[in-house]
Design a protein around this motif. Structure first.
Motif, PDB file in Angstrom:
ATOM      1  N   MET A  34       0.865  -1.173   0.000  1.00  0.00           N
ATOM      2  CA  MET A  34       0.000   0.000   0.000  1.00  0.00           C
ATOM      3  C   MET A  34       0.902   1.224   0.000  1.00  0.00           C
ATOM      4  O   MET A  34       2.046   1.158   0.493  1.00  0.00           O
ATOM      5  CB  MET A  34      -0.930   0.024   1.210  1.00  0.00           C
ATOM      6  CG  MET A  34      -1.836  -1.192   1.317  1.00  0.00           C
ATOM      7  SD  MET A  34      -3.058  -1.054   2.640  1.00  0.00           S
ATOM      8  CE  MET A  34      -4.309  -0.044   1.835  1.00  0.00           C
ATOM      9  N   GLY A  35       0.405   2.333  -0.521  1.00  0.00           N
ATOM     10  CA  GLY A  35       1.269   3.504  -0.545  1.00  0.00           C
ATOM     11  C   GLY A  35       0.566   4.768  -0.960  1.00  0.00           C
ATOM     12  O   GLY A  35      -0.651   4.790  -1.178  1.00  0.00           O
ATOM     13  N   TRP A  36       1.379   5.798  -1.059  1.00  0.00           N
ATOM     14  CA  TRP A  36       0.901   7.125  -1.440  1.00  0.00           C
ATOM     15  C   TRP A  36       1.814   7.706  -2.518  1.00  0.00           C
ATOM     16  O   TRP A  36       3.026   7.533  -2.479  1.00  0.00           O
ATOM     17  CB  TRP A  36       0.915   8.071  -0.237  1.00  0.00           C
ATOM     18  CG  TRP A  36      -0.041   7.697   0.832  1.00  0.00           C
ATOM     19  CD1 TRP A  36       0.199   6.861   1.893  1.00  0.00           C
ATOM     20  CD2 TRP A  36      -1.398   8.118   0.957  1.00  0.00           C
ATOM     21  NE1 TRP A  36      -0.923   6.739   2.663  1.00  0.00           N
ATOM     22  CE2 TRP A  36      -1.921   7.503   2.117  1.00  0.00           C
ATOM     23  CE3 TRP A  36      -2.226   8.963   0.214  1.00  0.00           C
ATOM     24  CZ2 TRP A  36      -3.231   7.704   2.540  1.00  0.00           C
ATOM     25  CZ3 TRP A  36      -3.522   9.161   0.630  1.00  0.00           C
ATOM     26  CH2 TRP A  36      -4.019   8.542   1.779  1.00  0.00           C
ATOM     27  N   ALA A  37       1.185   8.376  -3.450  1.00  0.00           N
ATOM     28  CA  ALA A  37       1.896   9.139  -4.465  1.00  0.00           C
ATOM     29  C   ALA A  37       1.253  10.525  -4.496  1.00  0.00           C
ATOM     30  O   ALA A  37       0.171  10.730  -3.941  1.00  0.00           O
ATOM     31  CB  ALA A  37       1.805   8.464  -5.821  1.00  0.00           C
ATOM     32  N   GLU A  46       4.607  11.500  -8.446  1.00  0.00           N
ATOM     33  CA  GLU A  46       5.794  10.930  -7.815  1.00  0.00           C
ATOM     34  C   GLU A  46       5.396  10.078  -6.621  1.00  0.00           C
ATOM     35  O   GLU A  46       4.444  10.378  -5.906  1.00  0.00           O
ATOM     36  CB  GLU A  46       6.754  12.033  -7.362  1.00  0.00           C
ATOM     37  CG  GLU A  46       6.228  12.956  -6.288  1.00  0.00           C
ATOM     38  CD  GLU A  46       7.312  13.848  -5.675  1.00  0.00           C
ATOM     39  OE1 GLU A  46       8.506  13.562  -5.849  1.00  0.00           O
ATOM     40  OE2 GLU A  46       6.935  14.828  -5.006  1.00  0.00           O
ATOM     41  N   LEU A  47       6.169   9.023  -6.417  1.00  0.00           N
ATOM     42  CA  LEU A  47       5.940   8.129  -5.296  1.00  0.00           C
ATOM     43  C   LEU A  47       6.399   8.810  -4.010  1.00  0.00           C
ATOM     44  O   LEU A  47       7.488   9.381  -3.957  1.00  0.00           O
ATOM     45  CB  LEU A  47       6.719   6.833  -5.512  1.00  0.00           C
ATOM     46  CG  LEU A  47       6.418   5.664  -4.593  1.00  0.00           C
ATOM     47  CD1 LEU A  47       4.981   5.227  -4.727  1.00  0.00           C
ATOM     48  CD2 LEU A  47       7.359   4.505  -4.910  1.00  0.00           C
ATOM     49  N   VAL A  48       5.558   8.757  -2.987  1.00  0.00           N
ATOM     50  CA  VAL A  48       5.886   9.397  -1.714  1.00  0.00           C
ATOM     51  C   VAL A  48       6.345   8.365  -0.689  1.00  0.00           C
ATOM     52  O   VAL A  48       7.390   8.524  -0.062  1.00  0.00           O
ATOM     53  CB  VAL A  48       4.673  10.167  -1.169  1.00  0.00           C
ATOM     54  CG1 VAL A  48       4.965  10.713   0.232  1.00  0.00           C
ATOM     55  CG2 VAL A  48       4.289  11.292  -2.120  1.00  0.00           C
ATOM     56  N   ALA A  49       5.551   7.322  -0.492  1.00  0.00           N
ATOM     57  CA  ALA A  49       5.881   6.326   0.523  1.00  0.00           C
ATOM     58  C   ALA A  49       5.132   5.030   0.235  1.00  0.00           C
ATOM     59  O   ALA A  49       4.028   5.059  -0.318  1.00  0.00           O
ATOM     60  CB  ALA A  49       5.521   6.820   1.925  1.00  0.00           C
ATOM     61  N   THR A  50       5.743   3.920   0.622  1.00  0.00           N
ATOM     62  CA  THR A  50       5.105   2.616   0.487  1.00  0.00           C
ATOM     63  C   THR A  50       5.301   1.811   1.763  1.00  0.00           C
ATOM     64  O   THR A  50       6.248   2.053   2.528  1.00  0.00           O
ATOM     65  CB  THR A  50       5.673   1.801  -0.689  1.00  0.00           C
ATOM     66  OG1 THR A  50       7.077   1.573  -0.462  1.00  0.00           O
ATOM     67  CG2 THR A  50       5.467   2.511  -2.012  1.00  0.00           C
ATOM     68  N   ASN A  56       7.341  -3.222   6.155  1.00  0.00           N
ATOM     69  CA  ASN A  56       8.540  -2.571   5.623  1.00  0.00           C
ATOM     70  C   ASN A  56       8.140  -1.307   4.873  1.00  0.00           C
ATOM     71  O   ASN A  56       7.217  -1.319   4.066  1.00  0.00           O
ATOM     72  CB  ASN A  56       9.291  -3.516   4.699  1.00  0.00           C
ATOM     73  CG  ASN A  56       9.890  -4.686   5.444  1.00  0.00           C
ATOM     74  OD1 ASN A  56      10.438  -4.517   6.526  1.00  0.00           O
ATOM     75  ND2 ASN A  56       9.782  -5.877   4.885  1.00  0.00           N
ATOM     76  N   THR A  57       8.877  -0.227   5.117  1.00  0.00           N
ATOM     77  CA  THR A  57       8.521   1.071   4.546  1.00  0.00           C
ATOM     78  C   THR A  57       9.638   1.637   3.676  1.00  0.00           C
ATOM     79  O   THR A  57      10.820   1.310   3.857  1.00  0.00           O
ATOM     80  CB  THR A  57       8.210   2.086   5.645  1.00  0.00           C
ATOM     81  OG1 THR A  57       9.356   2.233   6.499  1.00  0.00           O
ATOM     82  CG2 THR A  57       7.024   1.640   6.487  1.00  0.00           C
ATOM     83  N   ASN A  58       9.243   2.480   2.734  1.00  0.00           N
ATOM     84  CA  ASN A  58      10.173   3.237   1.908  1.00  0.00           C
ATOM     85  C   ASN A  58       9.602   4.627   1.694  1.00  0.00           C
ATOM     86  O   ASN A  58       8.380   4.798   1.599  1.00  0.00           O
ATOM     87  CB  ASN A  58      10.399   2.561   0.553  1.00  0.00           C
ATOM     88  CG  ASN A  58      11.484   1.509   0.612  1.00  0.00           C
ATOM     89  OD1 ASN A  58      12.653   1.817   0.801  1.00  0.00           O
ATOM     90  ND2 ASN A  58      11.093   0.260   0.462  1.00  0.00           N
ATOM     91  N   THR A  68       5.345   9.839   7.828  1.00  0.00           N
ATOM     92  CA  THR A  68       5.348   8.464   8.315  1.00  0.00           C
ATOM     93  C   THR A  68       4.152   7.717   7.742  1.00  0.00           C
ATOM     94  O   THR A  68       3.010   8.169   7.891  1.00  0.00           O
ATOM     95  CB  THR A  68       5.288   8.424   9.848  1.00  0.00           C
ATOM     96  OG1 THR A  68       6.404   9.144  10.389  1.00  0.00           O
ATOM     97  CG2 THR A  68       5.341   6.982  10.346  1.00  0.00           C
ATOM     98  N   ILE A  69       4.429   6.599   7.102  1.00  0.00           N
ATOM     99  CA  ILE A  69       3.362   5.753   6.567  1.00  0.00           C
ATOM    100  C   ILE A  69       3.111   4.587   7.515  1.00  0.00           C
ATOM    101  O   ILE A  69       4.062   4.057   8.116  1.00  0.00           O
ATOM    102  CB  ILE A  69       3.708   5.248   5.148  1.00  0.00           C
ATOM    103  CG1 ILE A  69       2.494   4.575   4.503  1.00  0.00           C
ATOM    104  CG2 ILE A  69       4.921   4.326   5.157  1.00  0.00           C
ATOM    105  CD1 ILE A  69       2.695   4.255   3.016  1.00  0.00           C
ATOM    106  N   SER A  70       1.851   4.232   7.666  1.00  0.00           N
ATOM    107  CA  SER A  70       1.490   3.094   8.505  1.00  0.00           C
ATOM    108  C   SER A  70       0.230   2.453   7.916  1.00  0.00           C
ATOM    109  O   SER A  70      -0.409   3.037   7.031  1.00  0.00           O
ATOM    110  CB  SER A  70       1.254   3.521   9.958  1.00  0.00           C
ATOM    111  OG  SER A  70       0.198   4.469  10.024  1.00  0.00           O
TER     112      SER A  70
END
Length: 121
Positions: A34-37, A46-50, A56-58, A68-70
């Motif tokens: 799951m993520g945010w762009a 653009e990709l922000v976070a996954t 595991n996060t990027n 912070t992604i959760s």
């Protein structure tokens, strides 16, 4: 089919915080990433976070240390806590997920409709 609904966008001043939420619903067997762009006017998305199902996060370099992604796997929901917001963070934020149907191993990427985040004084 999988539907994603974002919430939490808005107008804030520089230095303030926002928390975005995105809930996935529909015929879901499992969700992997799951993520945010985000996409600012006149710029490419653009990709922000996954975040993976295992946690595991990027992050994009531009948001490391501020965002912070959760996720809550029981609710098929992903969050993005955004602190110390800057005018350059102004964009439409889209959530996405890689999901497979029940009993299936083929994953497809689904996108939400987007939520506007504006950082301005």
């Amino acid at each position: 089919q999988v539907q994603l609904v974002e919430s939490g966008g808005g107008l804030v001043q520089p230095g303030e915080s926002l928390r975005l939420s995105c809930a996935a619903s529909g015929t879901i067997g499992s969700i992997n990433v799951m993520g945010w762009a985000r996409q600012a006017p006149g710029k490419q998305r653009e990709l922000v976070a996954t975040i993976t199902s295992g946690g595991n996060t990027n992050y994009a370099d531009s948001v490391k240390g501020r965002f912070t992604i959760s996720r809550d796997n029981t609710k098929n929901t992903v969050y993005l806590q955004m602190n110390s917001l800057k005018p350059d963070d102004t964009a439409v934020y889209y959530c996405f997920c890689d999901a497979a149907g029940p009993g299936r191993s083929y994953y497809q990427t689904y996108w939400g409709q987007g939520t506007q985040v504006t950082v301005s004084s």
